[in-house]
Structure formats: structure tokens, C-alpha cells
Design a protein around this motif. Structure first.
Motif, short mmCIF file in Angstrom:
data_model
loop_
_atom_site.label_atom_id
_atom_site.label_comp_id
_atom_site.label_asym_id
_atom_site.label_seq_id
_atom_site.Cartn_x
_atom_site.Cartn_y
_atom_site.Cartn_z
N ALA A 40 -1.87 -7.83 -9.87
CA ALA A 40 -2.49 -7.56 -8.56
C ALA A 40 -1.42 -7.63 -7.47
CB ALA A 40 -3.59 -8.57 -8.28
N PHE A 41 -0.52 -8.60 -7.57
CA PHE A 41 0.54 -8.70 -6.57
C PHE A 41 1.50 -7.52 -6.67
CE2 PHE A 41 4.75 -10.09 -5.16
CZ PHE A 41 4.45 -10.44 -3.85
N ASP A 42 1.87 -7.15 -7.89
CA ASP A 42 2.82 -6.05 -8.09
C ASP A 42 2.27 -4.72 -7.58
OD1 ASP A 42 4.58 -7.81 -9.25
OD2 ASP A 42 3.99 -7.30 -11.31
N PHE A 43 0.99 -4.49 -7.75
CA PHE A 43 0.40 -3.20 -7.40
C PHE A 43 -0.25 -3.18 -6.03
CE2 PHE A 43 -0.29 -2.79 -12.22
CZ PHE A 43 0.99 -2.28 -12.39
N PHE A 44 -0.18 -4.27 -5.27
CA PHE A 44 -0.86 -4.35 -3.98
C PHE A 44 -0.38 -3.28 -3.00
CE2 PHE A 44 -1.80 -6.21 0.21
CZ PHE A 44 -3.14 -6.48 0.04
N ASN A 45 0.91 -2.99 -2.98
CA ASN A 45 1.47 -1.97 -2.08
C ASN A 45 2.03 -0.78 -2.85
OD1 ASN A 45 0.95 -3.33 0.39
ND2 ASN A 45 2.63 -4.70 -0.07
N GLU A 46 1.47 -0.52 -4.01
CA GLU A 46 1.94 0.55 -4.88
C GLU A 46 1.61 1.92 -4.29
OE1 GLU A 46 3.75 2.21 -8.05
OE2 GLU A 46 3.61 0.06 -7.77
N ASP A 47 2.45 2.92 -4.62
CA ASP A 47 2.21 4.29 -4.17
C ASP A 47 1.05 4.93 -4.93
OD1 ASP A 47 4.24 4.15 -2.31
OD2 ASP A 47 5.74 4.97 -3.68
N ASP A 48 0.86 4.55 -6.18
CA ASP A 48 -0.21 5.12 -7.00
C ASP A 48 -1.57 4.61 -6.48
OD1 ASP A 48 -1.96 5.98 -8.93
OD2 ASP A 48 -0.81 5.20 -10.62
N GLU A 49 -2.42 5.52 -6.07
CA GLU A 49 -3.72 5.17 -5.49
C GLU A 49 -4.59 4.34 -6.43
OE1 GLU A 49 -5.28 5.77 -2.53
OE2 GLU A 49 -3.46 6.59 -1.65
#
Length: 71
Positions: A40-49
Motif C-alpha cells: 500500500a505504501f509502495d503503490f500510494f503515489n504510483e503512476d498505474d491507476e
């Protein structure tokens, strides 16, 4: 079923290894809670919607649970 309005959603590392703090306003009340979900932390600001939406859904769920326990 209760509708929750969640705004100002933030996530940050804590000083403890593997612990992350989730901060947000739920129905106008400032709520913070913790998680150990590193994805959750890694993907919180991810480019992938899709990944970002999954991470934010986890954070919103944790905040609504904390809100429900407090009020």
C-alpha cells in the motif's frame, strides 16, 4: 450502510521498520491509523491507476475502521 467522506488522504513511514501511518479526514474528523502493508505504501503515489486505486482503497478502509472505533 454509512457513507464516509474521506479527504486529505496521506501516508508516510514511521520510525519503526515496516510500519506506515495513514492520515486523513473522515467526515470532517482528523483520523490517523497504522498499517504494515508495504505494498500500500509502495503503490500510494504510483503512476498505474489500478495499483494506486488499490492502495488508496486499503487506506480508506483502514481510516473508516479507525473512525468507526472512535465514534
Amino acid at each position: 450502510m454509512t457513507n464516509y467522506k474521506i479527504t486529505n488522504l496521506q501516508m508516510r513511514r514511521t520510525k519503526q521498520y515496516g510500519h506506515y501511518e495513514i492520515i486523513g479526514e473522515v467526515n470532517g474528523e482528523l483520523i490517523n491509523t497504522f498499517t504494515t502493508d508495504a505494498e500500500a505504501f509502495d503503490f500510494f503515489n504510483e503512476d498505474d491507476e489500478d495499483l494506486r486505486a488499490e492502495s488508496r482503497a486499503h487506506c480508506e478502509w483502514k481510516l473508516t475502521q479507525a473512525y468507526h472505533n472512535q465514534f
